[in-house]
Write a protein that holds these residues in place. Structure first.
Motif, PDB file in Angstrom:
ATOM      1  N   LEU A 116       0.552  -0.910   0.044  1.00  0.00           N
ATOM      2  CA  LEU A 116      -0.263   0.590   0.186  1.00  0.00           C
ATOM      3  C   LEU A 116       0.845   1.446  -0.027  1.00  0.00           C
ATOM      4  CD1 LEU A 116      -2.850  -1.193   2.442  1.00  0.00           C
ATOM      5  CD2 LEU A 116      -2.773  -0.421   0.476  1.00  0.00           C
ATOM      6  N   ARG A 117       1.879   1.135   0.037  1.00  0.00           N
ATOM      7  CA  ARG A 117       3.410   2.320   0.352  1.00  0.00           C
ATOM      8  C   ARG A 117       3.359   2.768  -0.714  1.00  0.00           C
ATOM      9  NH1 ARG A 117       6.495   0.512   5.553  1.00  0.00           N
ATOM     10  NH2 ARG A 117       5.610   2.044   6.581  1.00  0.00           N
ATOM     11  N   PRO A 118       2.921   3.821  -1.252  1.00  0.00           N
ATOM     12  CA  PRO A 118       3.757   4.741  -2.300  1.00  0.00           C
ATOM     13  C   PRO A 118       5.648   4.508  -2.619  1.00  0.00           C
ATOM     14  CG  PRO A 118       2.693   6.432  -0.887  1.00  0.00           C
ATOM     15  CD  PRO A 118       2.924   5.617  -0.228  1.00  0.00           C
ATOM     16  N   ARG A 119       5.844   4.423  -3.931  1.00  0.00           N
ATOM     17  CA  ARG A 119       6.464   4.318  -4.369  1.00  0.00           C
ATOM     18  C   ARG A 119       7.340   5.502  -4.690  1.00  0.00           C
ATOM     19  NH1 ARG A 119       8.993  -0.758  -3.693  1.00  0.00           N
ATOM     20  NH2 ARG A 119      10.313  -0.111  -5.316  1.00  0.00           N
ATOM     21  N   GLU A 159       3.256   9.074  -6.442  1.00  0.00           N
ATOM     22  CA  GLU A 159       1.910   7.953  -6.017  1.00  0.00           C
ATOM     23  C   GLU A 159       1.555   8.273  -4.993  1.00  0.00           C
ATOM     24  OE1 GLU A 159       3.897   4.039  -5.621  1.00  0.00           O
ATOM     25  OE2 GLU A 159       4.219   4.343  -8.246  1.00  0.00           O
ATOM     26  N   MET A 160       2.309   9.407  -3.931  1.00  0.00           N
ATOM     27  CA  MET A 160       2.043  10.711  -3.043  1.00  0.00           C
ATOM     28  C   MET A 160       1.209  11.263  -2.833  1.00  0.00           C
ATOM     29  SD  MET A 160       5.929  10.269  -0.437  1.00  0.00           S
ATOM     30  CE  MET A 160       4.825  10.477   1.264  1.00  0.00           C
ATOM     31  N   ILE A 161      -0.195  11.174  -1.598  1.00  0.00           N
ATOM     32  CA  ILE A 161      -1.000  12.268  -1.633  1.00  0.00           C
ATOM     33  C   ILE A 161      -0.247  12.990  -0.855  1.00  0.00           C
ATOM     34  CG2 ILE A 161      -3.449  11.586  -0.607  1.00  0.00           C
ATOM     35  CD1 ILE A 161      -3.257   9.446  -1.914  1.00  0.00           C
ATOM     36  N   GLY A 177       7.047  14.017  13.432  1.00  0.00           N
ATOM     37  CA  GLY A 177       6.226  14.078  13.830  1.00  0.00           C
ATOM     38  C   GLY A 177       5.276  12.774  13.804  1.00  0.00           C
ATOM     39  N   PRO A 178       3.913  12.650  14.462  1.00  0.00           N
ATOM     40  CA  PRO A 178       3.699  11.811  15.181  1.00  0.00           C
ATOM     41  C   PRO A 178       3.491  10.556  14.534  1.00  0.00           C
ATOM     42  CG  PRO A 178       2.108  13.809  15.451  1.00  0.00           C
ATOM     43  CD  PRO A 178       3.396  13.876  14.055  1.00  0.00           C
ATOM     44  N   PRO A 179       3.631   9.707  15.416  1.00  0.00           N
ATOM     45  CA  PRO A 179       2.958   8.051  14.209  1.00  0.00           C
ATOM     46  C   PRO A 179       2.288   8.189  12.981  1.00  0.00           C
ATOM     47  CG  PRO A 179       3.374   8.221  16.368  1.00  0.00           C
ATOM     48  CD  PRO A 179       3.112   9.165  16.271  1.00  0.00           C
ATOM     49  N   LEU A 225       2.530   9.397  10.221  1.00  0.00           N
ATOM     50  CA  LEU A 225       2.028  10.623   8.954  1.00  0.00           C
ATOM     51  C   LEU A 225       3.605  10.330   7.392  1.00  0.00           C
ATOM     52  CD1 LEU A 225       1.623  13.102  11.301  1.00  0.00           C
ATOM     53  CD2 LEU A 225       0.441  12.373  10.058  1.00  0.00           C
ATOM     54  N   GLY A 226       3.554   8.825   7.619  1.00  0.00           N
ATOM     55  CA  GLY A 226       5.161   8.904   6.340  1.00  0.00           C
ATOM     56  C   GLY A 226       6.052   9.503   6.606  1.00  0.00           C
ATOM     57  N   LYS A 227       6.439   9.604   7.508  1.00  0.00           N
ATOM     58  CA  LYS A 227       8.113   8.946   7.537  1.00  0.00           C
ATOM     59  C   LYS A 227       8.864   8.109   7.247  1.00  0.00           C
ATOM     60  CE  LYS A 227       7.514   9.620  11.998  1.00  0.00           C
ATOM     61  NZ  LYS A 227       6.364   9.480  12.510  1.00  0.00           N
ATOM     62  N   THR A 228       8.652   7.227   7.145  1.00  0.00           N
ATOM     63  CA  THR A 228       9.450   5.821   6.848  1.00  0.00           C
ATOM     64  C   THR A 228       8.897   5.485   4.735  1.00  0.00           C
ATOM     65  OG1 THR A 228       8.683   4.855   8.707  1.00  0.00           O
ATOM     66  CG2 THR A 228       9.323   3.013   7.259  1.00  0.00           C
ATOM     67  N   THR A 229       7.140   6.281   5.319  1.00  0.00           N
ATOM     68  CA  THR A 229       7.107   5.951   3.373  1.00  0.00           C
ATOM     69  C   THR A 229       7.780   7.059   2.476  1.00  0.00           C
ATOM     70  OG1 THR A 229       4.869   5.596   4.044  1.00  0.00           O
ATOM     71  CG2 THR A 229       5.023   6.416   1.891  1.00  0.00           C
ATOM     72  N   LEU A 230       8.232   8.731   3.026  1.00  0.00           N
ATOM     73  CA  LEU A 230       9.276   9.307   2.908  1.00  0.00           C
ATOM     74  C   LEU A 230      10.252   8.638   2.462  1.00  0.00           C
ATOM     75  CD1 LEU A 230       7.541  12.696   3.605  1.00  0.00           C
ATOM     76  CD2 LEU A 230       7.781  11.844   1.784  1.00  0.00           C
ATOM     77  N   TYR A 276       0.019  17.033  10.571  1.00  0.00           N
ATOM     78  CA  TYR A 276      -1.410  16.041   9.458  1.00  0.00           C
ATOM     79  C   TYR A 276      -2.031  15.943   8.486  1.00  0.00           C
ATOM     80  CZ  TYR A 276      -2.016  14.520  15.058  1.00  0.00           C
ATOM     81  OH  TYR A 276      -1.124  14.327  16.336  1.00  0.00           O
ATOM     82  N   TYR A 277      -2.688  15.089   8.354  1.00  0.00           N
ATOM     83  CA  TYR A 277      -3.014  15.320   6.972  1.00  0.00           C
ATOM     84  C   TYR A 277      -4.922  15.899   7.188  1.00  0.00           C
ATOM     85  CZ  TYR A 277       0.421  12.189   4.648  1.00  0.00           C
ATOM     86  OH  TYR A 277       1.843  11.620   4.392  1.00  0.00           O
ATOM     87  N   SER A 278      -5.189  16.063   5.618  1.00  0.00           N
ATOM     88  CA  SER A 278      -6.049  17.231   6.101  1.00  0.00           C
ATOM     89  C   SER A 278      -7.480  15.811   5.485  1.00  0.00           C
ATOM     90  CB  SER A 278      -6.716  18.238   4.295  1.00  0.00           C
ATOM     91  OG  SER A 278      -5.776  17.770   3.167  1.00  0.00           O
ATOM     92  N   THR A 309      -8.444  10.411   0.052  1.00  0.00           N
ATOM     93  CA  THR A 309      -7.689  10.076  -1.328  1.00  0.00           C
ATOM     94  C   THR A 309      -7.229   8.762  -1.135  1.00  0.00           C
ATOM     95  OG1 THR A 309      -8.071  12.235  -1.943  1.00  0.00           O
ATOM     96  CG2 THR A 309      -6.734  11.017  -3.676  1.00  0.00           C
ATOM     97  N   MET A 310      -6.683   9.163   0.022  1.00  0.00           N
ATOM     98  CA  MET A 310      -5.296   7.925   0.143  1.00  0.00           C
ATOM     99  C   MET A 310      -6.429   6.465   0.232  1.00  0.00           C
ATOM    100  SD  MET A 310      -2.980   8.862   2.814  1.00  0.00           S
ATOM    101  CE  MET A 310      -2.613  10.419   3.026  1.00  0.00           C
ATOM    102  N   VAL A 311      -7.190   7.148   0.616  1.00  0.00           N
ATOM    103  CA  VAL A 311      -8.292   5.673   1.033  1.00  0.00           C
ATOM    104  C   VAL A 311      -9.138   5.058   0.230  1.00  0.00           C
ATOM    105  CG1 VAL A 311     -10.796   4.721   2.046  1.00  0.00           C
ATOM    106  CG2 VAL A 311      -9.693   6.094   3.583  1.00  0.00           C
ATOM    107  N   THR A 352      -4.868  10.788  10.131  1.00  0.00           N
ATOM    108  CA  THR A 352      -3.302  10.269  10.649  1.00  0.00           C
ATOM    109  C   THR A 352      -3.889   8.759   9.645  1.00  0.00           C
ATOM    110  OG1 THR A 352      -3.078  10.502  12.757  1.00  0.00           O
ATOM    111  CG2 THR A 352      -1.721   8.489  11.094  1.00  0.00           C
ATOM    112  N   ALA A 353      -2.507   8.829   8.300  1.00  0.00           N
ATOM    113  CA  ALA A 353      -2.061   8.161   7.024  1.00  0.00           C
ATOM    114  C   ALA A 353      -2.904   6.452   7.475  1.00  0.00           C
ATOM    115  CB  ALA A 353      -1.548   7.736   6.065  1.00  0.00           C
ATOM    116  N   ARG A 354      -2.127   6.376   8.984  1.00  0.00           N
ATOM    117  CA  ARG A 354      -1.927   4.431   9.298  1.00  0.00           C
ATOM    118  C   ARG A 354      -3.408   4.560   9.868  1.00  0.00           C
ATOM    119  NH1 ARG A 354       2.370   4.051  13.018  1.00  0.00           N
ATOM    120  NH2 ARG A 354       3.602   3.292  11.098  1.00  0.00           N
TER     121      ARG A 354
END
Ligand code: ADP
Length: 342
Positions: free
Chosen positions: A19-22, A26-28, A58-60, A62-67, A179-181, A187-189, A215-217
């Motif tokens: 599910l992770r953008p590569r 692909e990132m939102i 930032g808080p868990p 939110l995309g740190k590992t993804t980035l 935090y994401y809007s 859109t992520m969902v 939070t994306a997760r």
């Protein structure tokens, strides 16, 4: 791109990875961060150098590992993945650092949890691409200098304040992830539903987004729980009313607060008449780790306007009283009643 993870991580992260953008494309959201990172990446590539060291905080969820993953994919370089608590001895870090290939990336998650003596090795590694190892003890001790390849360190932390300033200052760029809007999460969902092969309509995606604490997760976890439900009940797809029903079953309320969030608010509003209450008191009363409350729960409750941080402790806002079904006065008198009877 080659990756080096332990077999355990490989198994448990398989689905998450799918599910992770590569790629950046692909990132939102994260427009600002992607733009700045893109310039850094292109400049490093043009010079034929490793990317400068980067810190994501930032808080868990939110995309740190993804980035970090996206950066290594975009650069097509090897990324070693580890975390602060996983590095127990200096030797562990030395062996990781000496194995990094030219322009490769070392990703350290929870970097604030690195032991100070281990962290010190990073200073010269980051700045001069060398490490000094002391061999032997006492008067016969010698220092051996090892040269490292030109590499980049990407650190991720939920607690920037716990990072020592020598370490912090060695990062060429720091990115605070907010935090994401709701629109971004919806859109992520929709995207994640496609990957998970489940049908969802716009209002269903929006309802999941609304209850996901920015939070994306969390949004993806909610989607998976709702998917379980529609699959077990052979429903055609996910709609708003199904989301409401399933998330209520999981005790997620209409603003996305979960059981622990509400217990925190209830404790401050009811038992402490709105506060101030210290973090350690909240942690003891709820039998939750101080770190969990500080990293996971409190930041969102503050950002959503339920809590205020004051020098004397945390205080509930009027919004918290209202959400928990109390007017201020009623709450105070109930708390007094509670004290008298206990
Ligand atoms: P963190 O490292 O900050 O705890 P992660 O990078 O693990 O967070 O992200 C959690 C989940 O959210 C991942 O499964 C990832 O796919 C998803 N995610 C986070 N940010 C984005 C984004 N901008 N676009 C799409 N998915 C995202």
């Amino acid at each position: 791109m080659k990756r080096k993870d332990t077999p355990k991580e490989e198994n448990s992260l398989d689905l998450v990875r799918s599910l992770r953008p590569r790629k950046f494309s692909e990132m939102i959201g994260r427009v600002k961060e992607i733009k700045n990172l893109g310039i850094m990446l292109e400049a490093a590539e043009k010079r034929g150098e490793a990317l400068d060291h980067i810190l994501f905080y930032g808080p868990p969820g939110l995309g740190k590992t993804t980035l970090a993953n996206v950066v290594s994919n975009e650069l097509e370089v090897e990324m070693h993945v580890t975390s602060g608590p996983a590095i127990e001895r200096q030797g562990d870090l030395v062996s990781i650092l000496t194995n990094i290939s030219k322009r490769g990336i070392l990703f350290i998650d929870e970097i604030h949890r690195l032991h100070r003596s281990i962290e010190e090795i990073l200073y010269s590694a980051m700045e001069d691409k060398v490490i000094d190892i002391i061999i032997g003890k006492g008067p016969s001790a010698r220092t051996l200098r090892l040269d490292l390849e030109d590499f980049s360190l990407i650190g991720a932390t939920t607690r920037i304040g716990l990072l020592s300033s020598p370490l912090r200052s060695r990062f060429g760029a720091s990115f605070r992830l907010d935090y994401y809007s709701s629109e971004e999460l919806a859109t992520m969902v929709m995207h994640a539903a496609k990957s998970l092969q489940v049908r969802i309509d716009q209002s269903g995606a929006r309802e999941i987004a609304k209850r996901s604490r920015g939070t994306a997760r969390t949004a993806i976890q909610h989607l998976k729980r709702v998917r379980d439900y529609v699959q077990v009940l052979n429903k055609q797809g996910i709609t708003k009313s199904i989301v409401e029903k399933v998330l209520e079953m999981h005790e997620i309320d209409n603003l996305g607060l979960d059981y622990i969030d509400r217990r925190i608010l209830d404790l401050i509003v009811k038992d402490f008449e709105g506060g101030p209450v210290g973090l350690s008191t909240i942690s003891a009363a709820l039998s939750e780790e101080v770190e969990t409350i500080a990293d996971v729960y409190e930041p969102y409750l503050i950002q959503a306007g339920f809590l205020k941080r004051t020098p004397r402790g945390r205080m509930a806002t009027q919004k918290a009283f209202k959400h928990m079904g109390y007017s201020r006065r009623k709450a105070v008198s109930q708390a007094k009643l509670f004290c008298r009877h206990s």
